[in-house]
Enzyme design. Structure first.
Site, PDB file in Angstrom:
ATOM      1  N   ASP A 270       0.781  -1.239   0.000  1.00 44.76           N
ATOM      2  CA  ASP A 270       0.000   0.000   0.000  1.00 44.76           C
ATOM      3  C   ASP A 270       0.812   1.288   0.000  1.00 44.76           C
ATOM      4  O   ASP A 270       0.305   2.346   0.372  1.00 44.76           O
ATOM      5  CB  ASP A 270      -0.921   0.002   1.227  1.00 44.76           C
ATOM      6  CG  ASP A 270      -0.146  -0.026   2.540  1.00 44.76           C
ATOM      7  OD1 ASP A 270       1.089   0.038   2.502  1.00 44.76           O
ATOM      8  OD2 ASP A 270      -0.791  -0.109   3.609  1.00 44.76           O
TER       9      ASP A 270
ATOM     10  N   GLU B  63      -0.108  -9.063  -1.120  1.00 44.16           N
ATOM     11  CA  GLU B  63      -0.763  -8.464   0.058  1.00 44.16           C
ATOM     12  C   GLU B  63      -1.937  -7.570  -0.389  1.00 44.16           C
ATOM     13  O   GLU B  63      -2.037  -6.387  -0.066  1.00 44.16           O
ATOM     14  CB  GLU B  63       0.203  -7.679   0.949  1.00 44.16           C
ATOM     15  CG  GLU B  63      -0.313  -7.477   2.363  1.00 44.16           C
ATOM     16  CD  GLU B  63       0.563  -6.568   3.217  1.00 44.16           C
ATOM     17  OE1 GLU B  63       0.530  -5.346   3.041  1.00 44.16           O
ATOM     18  OE2 GLU B  63       1.290  -7.098   4.080  1.00 44.16           O
TER      19      GLU B  63
ATOM     20  N   GLU C 102      -2.304   5.205   2.648  1.00 37.92           N
ATOM     21  CA  GLU C 102      -2.168   3.792   2.254  1.00 37.92           C
ATOM     22  C   GLU C 102      -3.486   3.125   1.869  1.00 37.92           C
ATOM     23  O   GLU C 102      -3.514   2.267   0.992  1.00 37.92           O
ATOM     24  CB  GLU C 102      -1.489   2.998   3.382  1.00 37.92           C
ATOM     25  CG  GLU C 102      -0.014   3.330   3.596  1.00 37.92           C
ATOM     26  CD  GLU C 102       0.226   4.534   4.490  1.00 37.92           C
ATOM     27  OE1 GLU C 102      -0.754   5.191   4.905  1.00 37.92           O
ATOM     28  OE2 GLU C 102       1.395   4.825   4.780  1.00 37.92           O
TER      29      GLU C 102
ATOM     30  N   HIS D 200       5.429   5.300  13.078  1.00 39.72           N
ATOM     31  CA  HIS D 200       5.770   6.186  11.967  1.00 39.72           C
ATOM     32  C   HIS D 200       4.586   6.740  11.191  1.00 39.72           C
ATOM     33  O   HIS D 200       4.753   7.606  10.335  1.00 39.72           O
ATOM     34  CB  HIS D 200       6.674   5.436  10.977  1.00 39.72           C
ATOM     35  CG  HIS D 200       5.967   4.315  10.266  1.00 39.72           C
ATOM     36  ND1 HIS D 200       5.200   4.527   9.153  1.00 39.72           N
ATOM     37  CD2 HIS D 200       5.886   2.995  10.528  1.00 39.72           C
ATOM     38  CE1 HIS D 200       4.686   3.366   8.758  1.00 39.72           C
ATOM     39  NE2 HIS D 200       5.085   2.431   9.577  1.00 39.72           N
TER      40      HIS D 200
ATOM     41  N   ARG E 177       1.727   8.448   9.127  1.00 43.56           N
ATOM     42  CA  ARG E 177       1.472   9.847   8.807  1.00 43.56           C
ATOM     43  C   ARG E 177       0.298  10.439   9.570  1.00 43.56           C
ATOM     44  O   ARG E 177       0.330  11.588   9.994  1.00 43.56           O
ATOM     45  CB  ARG E 177       1.140   9.986   7.318  1.00 43.56           C
ATOM     46  CG  ARG E 177       2.287  10.505   6.517  1.00 43.56           C
ATOM     47  CD  ARG E 177       2.110  10.188   5.064  1.00 43.56           C
ATOM     48  NE  ARG E 177       3.434   9.859   4.552  1.00 43.56           N
ATOM     49  CZ  ARG E 177       4.177  10.687   3.854  1.00 43.56           C
ATOM     50  NH1 ARG E 177       3.729  11.881   3.525  1.00 43.56           N
ATOM     51  NH2 ARG E 177       5.375  10.353   3.458  1.00 43.56           N
TER      52      ARG E 177
ATOM     53  N   HIS F   4      12.155   5.506  13.687  1.00 43.46           N
ATOM     54  CA  HIS F   4      12.029   5.640  12.225  1.00 43.46           C
ATOM     55  C   HIS F   4      12.751   6.909  11.770  1.00 43.46           C
ATOM     56  O   HIS F   4      12.759   7.914  12.489  1.00 43.46           O
ATOM     57  CB  HIS F   4      10.533   5.722  11.887  1.00 43.46           C
ATOM     58  CG  HIS F   4      10.204   5.511  10.442  1.00 43.46           C
ATOM     59  ND1 HIS F   4      10.419   6.474   9.489  1.00 43.46           N
ATOM     60  CD2 HIS F   4       9.660   4.455   9.792  1.00 43.46           C
ATOM     61  CE1 HIS F   4      10.017   6.016   8.301  1.00 43.46           C
ATOM     62  NE2 HIS F   4       9.545   4.790   8.464  1.00 43.46           N
TER      63      HIS F   4
HETATM   64  C1  UD1 Z   1       6.586   5.007   4.073  1.00 41.22           C
HETATM   65  C2  UD1 Z   1       5.226   4.617   3.467  1.00 41.22           C
HETATM   66  C3  UD1 Z   1       4.375   3.877   4.513  1.00 41.22           C
HETATM   67  C4  UD1 Z   1       5.148   2.727   5.119  1.00 41.22           C
HETATM   68  C5  UD1 Z   1       6.460   3.247   5.677  1.00 41.22           C
HETATM   69  C6  UD1 Z   1       7.265   2.097   6.229  1.00 41.22           C
HETATM   70  C7  UD1 Z   1       4.084   6.056   1.835  1.00 41.22           C
HETATM   71  C8  UD1 Z   1       3.279   7.257   1.618  1.00 41.22           C
HETATM   72  N1  UD1 Z   1       4.512   5.834   3.095  1.00 41.22           N
HETATM   73  O1  UD1 Z   1       6.364   5.988   5.084  1.00 41.22           O
HETATM   74  O2  UD1 Z   1       3.206   3.381   3.879  1.00 41.22           O
HETATM   75  O3  UD1 Z   1       4.369   2.168   6.149  1.00 41.22           O
HETATM   76  O4  UD1 Z   1       7.209   3.866   4.621  1.00 41.22           O
HETATM   77  O5  UD1 Z   1       8.329   2.543   7.002  1.00 41.22           O
HETATM   78  O6  UD1 Z   1       4.366   5.323   0.903  1.00 41.22           O
HETATM   79  N2  UD1 Z   1      13.887   8.485   5.558  1.00 41.22           N
HETATM   80  C9  UD1 Z   1      15.257   8.403   5.570  1.00 41.22           C
HETATM   81  N3  UD1 Z   1      15.846   7.178   5.289  1.00 41.22           N
HETATM   82  C10 UD1 Z   1      15.131   6.074   5.012  1.00 41.22           C
HETATM   83  C11 UD1 Z   1      13.724   6.160   5.026  1.00 41.22           C
HETATM   84  C12 UD1 Z   1      13.124   7.388   5.275  1.00 41.22           C
HETATM   85  O7  UD1 Z   1      15.947   9.364   5.832  1.00 41.22           O
HETATM   86  O8  UD1 Z   1      15.724   5.010   4.767  1.00 41.22           O
HETATM   87  C13 UD1 Z   1      13.239   9.805   5.811  1.00 41.22           C
HETATM   88  C14 UD1 Z   1      13.441  10.775   4.629  1.00 41.22           C
HETATM   89  O9  UD1 Z   1      13.573  12.075   5.117  1.00 41.22           O
HETATM   90  C15 UD1 Z   1      12.109  10.610   3.859  1.00 41.22           C
HETATM   91  C16 UD1 Z   1      11.161  10.481   5.012  1.00 41.22           C
HETATM   92  O10 UD1 Z   1      11.831   9.642   5.961  1.00 41.22           O
HETATM   93  O11 UD1 Z   1      11.824  11.704   3.017  1.00 41.22           O
HETATM   94  C17 UD1 Z   1       9.791   9.923   4.699  1.00 41.22           C
HETATM   95  O12 UD1 Z   1       9.862   8.754   3.900  1.00 41.22           O
HETATM   96  P1  UD1 Z   1       8.537   8.243   3.106  1.00 41.22           P
HETATM   97  O13 UD1 Z   1       8.849   6.953   2.446  1.00 41.22           O
HETATM   98  O14 UD1 Z   1       7.990   9.343   2.269  1.00 41.22           O
HETATM   99  O15 UD1 Z   1       7.488   8.025   4.268  1.00 41.22           O
HETATM  100  P2  UD1 Z   1       7.489   7.033   5.499  1.00 41.22           P
HETATM  101  O16 UD1 Z   1       6.958   7.801   6.633  1.00 41.22           O
HETATM  102  O17 UD1 Z   1       8.790   6.339   5.633  1.00 41.22           O
HETATM  103  N1  UDP Z   2      11.607  -3.489  11.342  1.00 37.46           N
HETATM  104  C1  UDP Z   2      13.008  -3.561  11.242  1.00 37.46           C
HETATM  105  N2  UDP Z   2      13.762  -2.723  12.025  1.00 37.46           N
HETATM  106  C2  UDP Z   2      13.206  -1.832  12.893  1.00 37.46           C
HETATM  107  C3  UDP Z   2      11.788  -1.755  12.966  1.00 37.46           C
HETATM  108  C4  UDP Z   2      11.025  -2.597  12.168  1.00 37.46           C
HETATM  109  O1  UDP Z   2      13.552  -4.365  10.481  1.00 37.46           O
HETATM  110  O2  UDP Z   2      13.947  -1.120  13.570  1.00 37.46           O
HETATM  111  C5  UDP Z   2      10.802  -4.375  10.462  1.00 37.46           C
HETATM  112  C6  UDP Z   2       9.709  -5.145  11.119  1.00 37.46           C
HETATM  113  O3  UDP Z   2      10.165  -6.423  11.545  1.00 37.46           O
HETATM  114  C7  UDP Z   2       8.634  -5.251  10.026  1.00 37.46           C
HETATM  115  C8  UDP Z   2       8.869  -4.001   9.199  1.00 37.46           C
HETATM  116  O4  UDP Z   2      10.156  -3.515   9.539  1.00 37.46           O
HETATM  117  O5  UDP Z   2       8.854  -6.372   9.192  1.00 37.46           O
HETATM  118  C9  UDP Z   2       7.807  -2.959   9.474  1.00 37.46           C
HETATM  119  O6  UDP Z   2       8.153  -1.770   8.857  1.00 37.46           O
HETATM  120  P1  UDP Z   2       7.445  -0.385   9.166  1.00 37.46           P
HETATM  121  O7  UDP Z   2       6.900  -0.409  10.553  1.00 37.46           O
HETATM  122  O8  UDP Z   2       8.424   0.681   8.822  1.00 37.46           O
HETATM  123  O9  UDP Z   2       6.293  -0.314   8.071  1.00 37.46           O
HETATM  124  P2  UDP Z   2       4.788  -0.872   8.002  1.00 37.46           P
HETATM  125  O10 UDP Z   2       4.839  -2.347   8.228  1.00 37.46           O
HETATM  126  O11 UDP Z   2       3.986  -0.137   9.012  1.00 37.46           O
HETATM  127  O12 UDP Z   2       4.350  -0.513   6.621  1.00 37.46           O
END
Ligand code: UD1
Ligand code: UDP
Length: 373
Positions: free
Chosen positions: A97, A119, A133, A213, A215, A246
């Site tokens: 999603d 999924e 999502e 994490h 939104r 996160h």
């Molecule tokens: C995203 C997904 C969410 C998912 C989550 C898992 C969307 C809209 N959101 O949210 O569905 O549950 O990932 O974690 O698709 N950042 C870093 N390094 C990283 C990852 C993120 O610095 O490796 C920071 C960056 O500033 C980035 C920000 O996090 O711009 C947000 O990342 P983004 O993927 O847009 O949203 P998430 O909140 O991570």
């Molecule tokens: N996870 C990880 N390291 C962490 C926190 C979570 O590897 O420090 C793994 C966790 O086991 C799960 C996945 O990341 O499989 C969940 O990711 P996240 O919570 O970012 O996204 P969501 O599942 O909510 O989309």
């Protein structure tokens, strides 16, 4: 002729849940399988690629600090055009999603490939939660040709939206394939992160593992969550809260401001998957708003308090391992204290359940596609 698969993902959870599918297809000689990462995440994605030893064939390297949905969506669609034109896949696989999922399914559709949604069919029926999502997954569900639904509930949701039953397969969630593969390894591997956790944290204490994490929780929601965690730390003897934070700056800021410097709260960097699985196994309970963690913890017999008002994963709520506590400070504190001070309730909630899968989801997906190809 070999059928061509392109598996596309971009964030940490998609990578964890697609890794076993990548491995299953790479072993199968009937397919030429390539991996494309959008790198919607960077560091958190690379941690997963390293552990599962996956080297992407294409890396769009899109992540920008503090990125927004408009630019990211556009970059994913335009970034995929040359990849799709060069490789010309028969099947494009997307997961779940995220914005990567939605953008890649549209781009894949433009290319003429068949879209396979892993999924598929999870719904809250509330378009603001999870945001964005719920809508990403619904749009993808209507673009996709084949739908891999993890459970009977997600199958029913798709049927109710008019998807024909021949195009849906109930597979279980691939997250359980990844978990079962990893959980058997983590006690025996020489992992520097696990070593560091063991040396820095007193595991004779009562460990509460936290992640968050979403939104829709940014802003006041996260302030409430952090204040609740602070209160839990003050109210329960011998408790140690471990929180891998996160990397989203909208999460980092309130968490470090409110919880930084508190003795029984460890704020740490996101853990690579093996260390996180190891820690989930060691903790007493999990407090999270994560989708994936909500699915994994019941398979390890860990009660989960979910800091959301809705869930598209009702199965563990139904069997009693998960309770929804929203982001109300008092409710989070009350439910945590009740659970930690009531051994009978804790025992009931920590019964092992596998409502999300049996570890064979990828095998079923490959078999389904083999029959089509
Ligand atoms: C995203 C997904 C969410 C998912 C989550 C898992 C969307 C809209 N959101 O949210 O569905 O549950 O990932 O974690 O698709 N950042 C870093 N390094 C990283 C990852 C993120 O610095 O490796 C920071 C960056 O500033 C980035 C920000 O996090 O711009 C947000 O990342 P983004 O993927 O847009 O949203 P998430 O909140 O991570
Ligand atoms: N996870 C990880 N390291 C962490 C926190 C979570 O590897 O420090 C793994 C966790 O086991 C799960 C996945 O990341 O499989 C969940 O990711 P996240 O919570 O970012 O996204 P969501 O599942 O909510 O989309």
């Amino acid at each position: 002729m070999k059928y061509k698969n392109l598996i596309i993902f971009g964030t940490r959870p998609e990578a964890i849940k697609m890794a076993p599918l990548v491995k299953a297809f790479l072993k199968n000689p009937r397919f030429e399988t390539k991996v494309c990462v959008t790198a919607q995440h960077r560091e958190m994605l690379d941690q997963v690629l390293d552990f599962f030893e996956i080297t992407p064939d294409y890396d769009l390297n899109l992540m920008k600090p503090g990125q927004n949905l408009y630019g990211l969506t556009a970059d994913i669609i335009t970034g995929l055009q040359p990849v799709l034109e060069e490789f010309q896949p028969n099947y494009v696989y997307v997961h779940g999603d995220t914005t990567t999922t939605m953008g890649s399914s549209i781009a894949g559709f433009y290319s003429g490939a068949k879209i396979c949604h892993v999924e598929a069919g999870l719904r809250t029926f509330n378009k603001k939660s999870p945001f964005p999502e719920e809508i990403n997954r619904t749009i993808t569900g209507h673009i996709a040709d084949y739908h891999f639904a993890p459970t009977q509930t997600s199958y029913n949701n798709l049927r109710n939206e008019g998807i024909s039953k021949e195009d849906i397969l109930i597979t279980g969630n691939t997250v359980i394939d990844a978990l079962f593969e990893s959980v058997s390894k983590v006690d025996n591997i020489d992992d520097p992160e696990i070593k560091k956790l063991k040396s820095e944290i007193d595991f004779t204490k009562r460990i509460v593992l936290v992640t968050g994490h979403r939104r829709e929780n940014h802003g006041q929601g996260f302030i409430n969550i952090c204040n609740a965690l602070k209160k839990i730390g003050e109210s329960i003897d011998n408790v140690q809260i471990i929180y891998p934070v996160h990397l989203n700056p909208k999460v980092q800021k309130p968490v470090y401001e409110i919880l930084g410097g508190i003795d029984n709260v460890n704020l740490i960097a996101p853990l690579a998957y093996p260390a996180f699985v190891w820690l989930m196994n060691k903790c007493e309970l999990v407090i999270t708003d994560s989708g994936g963690v909500q699915e994994e913890a019941p398979s390890l017999g860990k009660p989960v308090l979910v800091m959301r008002d809705t869930t598209e994963r009702p199965e563990a709520v139904d069997v009693g391992t998960v309770i929804l506590v929203g982001t109300d400070k008092n409710k989070i504190v009350r439910e945590t204290i009740d659970l930690m001070k009531n051994p009978e309730r804790y025992k009931e909630m920590s019964k092992l359940h596998n409502p999300y899968g049996d570890g064979k989801a990828c095998e079923r997906i490959v078999e389904f596609i083999e029959k089509l190809a």
